[in-house]
Write a protein that holds these residues in place. Sequence first.
Motif, mmCIF file in Angstrom:
data_model
loop_
_atom_site.group_PDB
_atom_site.id
_atom_site.type_symbol
_atom_site.label_atom_id
_atom_site.label_comp_id
_atom_site.label_asym_id
_atom_site.label_seq_id
_atom_site.Cartn_x
_atom_site.Cartn_y
_atom_site.Cartn_z
ATOM 1 N N PRO A 245 -11.668 8.579 14.468
ATOM 2 C CA PRO A 245 -11.279 7.968 13.200
ATOM 3 C C PRO A 245 -10.089 7.033 13.396
ATOM 4 N N SER A 246 -10.051 5.956 12.643
ATOM 5 C CA SER A 246 -8.987 4.966 12.792
ATOM 6 C C SER A 246 -7.673 5.494 12.229
ATOM 7 N N PRO A 247 -6.597 5.514 13.016
ATOM 8 C CA PRO A 247 -5.305 5.947 12.465
ATOM 9 C C PRO A 247 -4.812 5.020 11.364
ATOM 10 N N ASP A 248 -5.101 3.721 11.485
ATOM 11 C CA ASP A 248 -4.660 2.791 10.441
ATOM 12 C C ASP A 248 -5.319 3.117 9.107
ATOM 13 N N ARG A 249 -6.578 3.544 9.161
ATOM 14 C CA ARG A 249 -7.302 3.828 7.918
ATOM 15 C C ARG A 249 -6.693 5.002 7.162
ATOM 16 N N LEU A 250 -5.955 5.864 7.852
ATOM 17 C CA LEU A 250 -5.293 6.963 7.168
ATOM 18 C C LEU A 250 -4.178 6.450 6.263
ATOM 19 N N PHE A 251 -3.467 5.434 6.736
ATOM 20 C CA PHE A 251 -2.307 4.946 5.995
ATOM 21 C C PHE A 251 -2.632 3.766 5.080
ATOM 22 N N LEU A 252 -3.680 3.010 5.379
ATOM 23 C CA LEU A 252 -4.094 1.954 4.466
ATOM 24 C C LEU A 252 -4.550 2.582 3.153
ATOM 25 N N GLY A 253 -3.943 2.178 2.065
ATOM 26 C CA GLY A 253 -4.296 2.753 0.770
ATOM 27 C C GLY A 253 -3.619 4.061 0.467
ATOM 28 N N SER A 254 -2.663 4.485 1.303
ATOM 29 C CA SER A 254 -2.023 5.794 1.081
ATOM 30 C C SER A 254 -0.909 5.721 0.039
ATOM 31 N N GLU A 255 -0.552 4.537 -0.414
ATOM 32 C CA GLU A 255 0.354 4.329 -1.547
ATOM 33 C C GLU A 255 1.699 5.030 -1.388
ATOM 34 N N GLY A 256 2.187 5.094 -0.160
ATOM 35 C CA GLY A 256 3.494 5.684 0.081
ATOM 36 C C GLY A 256 3.530 7.184 -0.003
ATOM 37 N N ALA A 257 2.384 7.831 -0.121
ATOM 38 C CA ALA A 257 2.353 9.292 -0.226
ATOM 39 C C ALA A 257 2.328 9.973 1.130
ATOM 40 N N LEU A 258 1.980 9.225 2.201
ATOM 41 C CA LEU A 258 1.897 9.800 3.544
ATOM 42 C C LEU A 258 2.953 9.242 4.485
ATOM 43 N N GLY A 259 3.534 8.122 4.152
ATOM 44 C CA GLY A 259 4.524 7.501 5.017
ATOM 45 C C GLY A 259 4.935 6.156 4.444
ATOM 46 N N ILE A 260 5.957 5.571 5.045
ATOM 47 C CA ILE A 260 6.452 4.259 4.637
ATOM 48 C C ILE A 260 6.118 3.261 5.733
ATOM 49 N N ILE A 261 5.293 2.289 5.414
ATOM 50 C CA ILE A 261 4.913 1.251 6.379
ATOM 51 C C ILE A 261 6.109 0.332 6.589
ATOM 52 N N THR A 262 6.507 0.155 7.839
ATOM 53 C CA THR A 262 7.673 -0.689 8.126
ATOM 54 C C THR A 262 7.297 -2.015 8.761
ATOM 55 N N GLU A 263 6.166 -2.062 9.486
ATOM 56 C CA GLU A 263 5.721 -3.331 10.056
ATOM 57 C C GLU A 263 4.252 -3.216 10.452
ATOM 58 N N ALA A 264 3.656 -4.363 10.701
ATOM 59 C CA ALA A 264 2.241 -4.379 11.104
ATOM 60 C C ALA A 264 1.957 -5.643 11.889
ATOM 61 N N TRP A 265 1.037 -5.537 12.840
ATOM 62 C CA TRP A 265 0.454 -6.709 13.484
ATOM 63 C C TRP A 265 -0.726 -7.147 12.626
ATOM 64 N N MET A 266 -0.698 -8.398 12.201
ATOM 65 C CA MET A 266 -1.720 -8.905 11.294
ATOM 66 C C MET A 266 -2.487 -10.056 11.940
ATOM 67 N N ARG A 267 -3.791 -10.079 11.698
ATOM 68 C CA ARG A 267 -4.645 -11.160 12.197
ATOM 69 C C ARG A 267 -4.418 -12.414 11.351
ATOM 70 N N LEU A 268 -4.237 -13.531 12.027
ATOM 71 C CA LEU A 268 -3.976 -14.796 11.348
ATOM 72 C C LEU A 268 -5.138 -15.754 11.567
ATOM 73 N N ARG A 269 -5.054 -16.902 10.939
ATOM 74 C CA ARG A 269 -6.029 -17.968 11.149
ATOM 75 C C ARG A 269 -5.311 -19.303 11.028
ATOM 76 N N GLU A 270 -5.926 -20.325 11.553
ATOM 77 C CA GLU A 270 -5.357 -21.659 11.393
ATOM 78 C C GLU A 270 -5.411 -22.053 9.927
ATOM 79 N N ARG A 271 -4.461 -22.863 9.544
ATOM 80 C CA ARG A 271 -4.421 -23.304 8.151
ATOM 81 C C ARG A 271 -5.619 -24.209 7.882
#
Length: 553
Positions: A245-271
């Motif tokens: 199971p994806s560890p990110d999927r545990l915290f995505l949508g957790s609304e601060g009830a499981l932890g506080i997200i402090t940073e993330a690597w995000m996929r970007l695209r050209e403008r």
Amino acid sequence: MTRSWWGWGNVEDAVRGAELDALLTRARALAPGELTDHEPPDVASLGIPAARLSPPSSLAELCSADPADRAAHAHGKAFRDVARNLLGDLPHVPDLVARPRDERDVVDLLDWCSRDRVAAIPYGGGSSVVGGIEPRFEDGRPAVTVDLTRLDRVLEVDPVSRAARIQAGVLGPHLEDQLRPHGLTLRHFPQSFEFSTLGGWLATRAGGHFATLSTHIDDLVESMRVVTPSGVAESRRLPGSGAGPSPDRLFLGSEGALGIITEAWMRLRERPRRRAKAAVRFADYAAAVAATRAVAQSGLHPANCRLLDAAEALVNAGVAVDGGVLVLAFESADHPVRASLERALELCRDHGGETPDEPTDSGTDSDTASDTWRSSFLRMPYQRDALARHALVVETFETACTWDGFDRLHRTVTGAARDAIRDVAGLGAMTAAKRGSWHPAPRGSGGRPPASYGVVTCRFSHVYPDGPAPYFTVYAPGRWGAMVAQWDGIKTAVSEAIAAHGGTITHHHAVGRDHRPWYDRQRPGPFGAALTAAKAVLDPAGVLNPGVLVPAP
């Protein structure tokens, strides 16, 4: 600019002058009422009680006990939040507002809160519309709001992989400003973009700019770093993985009830540099829905594919049609997109669609329905606040369902909304002041309220090959002092209809405290038990946003 403590956005951008006059003119046609303006109270007059706790000396410089600061962090930005603020009704206010400077401060704050059993509410831009940041607890415990907006930097850009490591407290515009010199963009633009943060988007699984494909922030996440009372969790940077199971999927949508997200690597695209758009009009709503489904299932993947029903098109795009308007747009940084638009228009014409305005390419100014609706879309929250000041109930709710179930869900939910409007904002509202409280109006014959009771509109915010995400707006006359109860009556009715007809209680507005009763019924029992167990392991003292997602311990 000055942030409004009681309503949406900046004080300087509030609706006034000619815009207000035009808005009230439309409002009288939508939901007649007395439309008397009510000034918001001065925050100094609210009598905010003194904080019930003091931080350790090592954290004191991070914490504010200022009454105005605490009042501004007490509610989100839903209609019921704005209505309560306008009445000065703030029964649940955080005792302190803490602004950590870095991740170490977040760890120290959670250590203190866990040790002293103080509730900790993660806070980004404060744009929650589901009670997700309100310190509303059954046990009335002290609370600290952890405002992350000082963690606002793009820390690292990987142009080869086209990704960036970004702190969670950055507001949308500041994030894009930092990516622009690299020629890159996250391209995640929810309606709250100006006043919401990356961490908030991740914690609520926010829906964004794209109506197809990458519709949720989930689709843009490469890895995340989360502080929990039990330790720091950081997932590995990978384009994909089949390792359990994806560890990110545990915290995505957790609304601060499981932890506080402090940073993330995000996929970007050209403008994007290439764009093409059009607005297609339909004489029949069923045909408009069928055309939208054909486009969604075509593999063309438009960036914008939003269907406005006739009421939405008239109210917010100024277009009078019998069926609806489909707003289409394609964009790319690499290749021309006009051919994709033309193919989508062919599909629409197969279902009776017409394009009275010539489709436009990048660099062309136009006055199409899509332009008008987009401008109105960005002003909607400010207009909602202006109407709330005039005792109109104006609010939205959204869901998602499969295409085969849409017609029944749409018919049932719209009917439930209209019946509820008649009950709570029709005769009941007109006599509420005399009775001193609201009571449902007696039902007449015919099953649907007269148009004068209010209006329900529907648009598709996002579409998938297997179904749409219908987004409804309610306009109804209210009664000053009873508007929260009136909206709660409408919300309960439509939520029950959604749950009974296979929709989700929320497609992209999160669960918070307001959606909990229906979320508890929607999620599978074993999953609910596993989520509760995860909460107990990650947050043993039960201090993280108590009552969100799972019952407070």
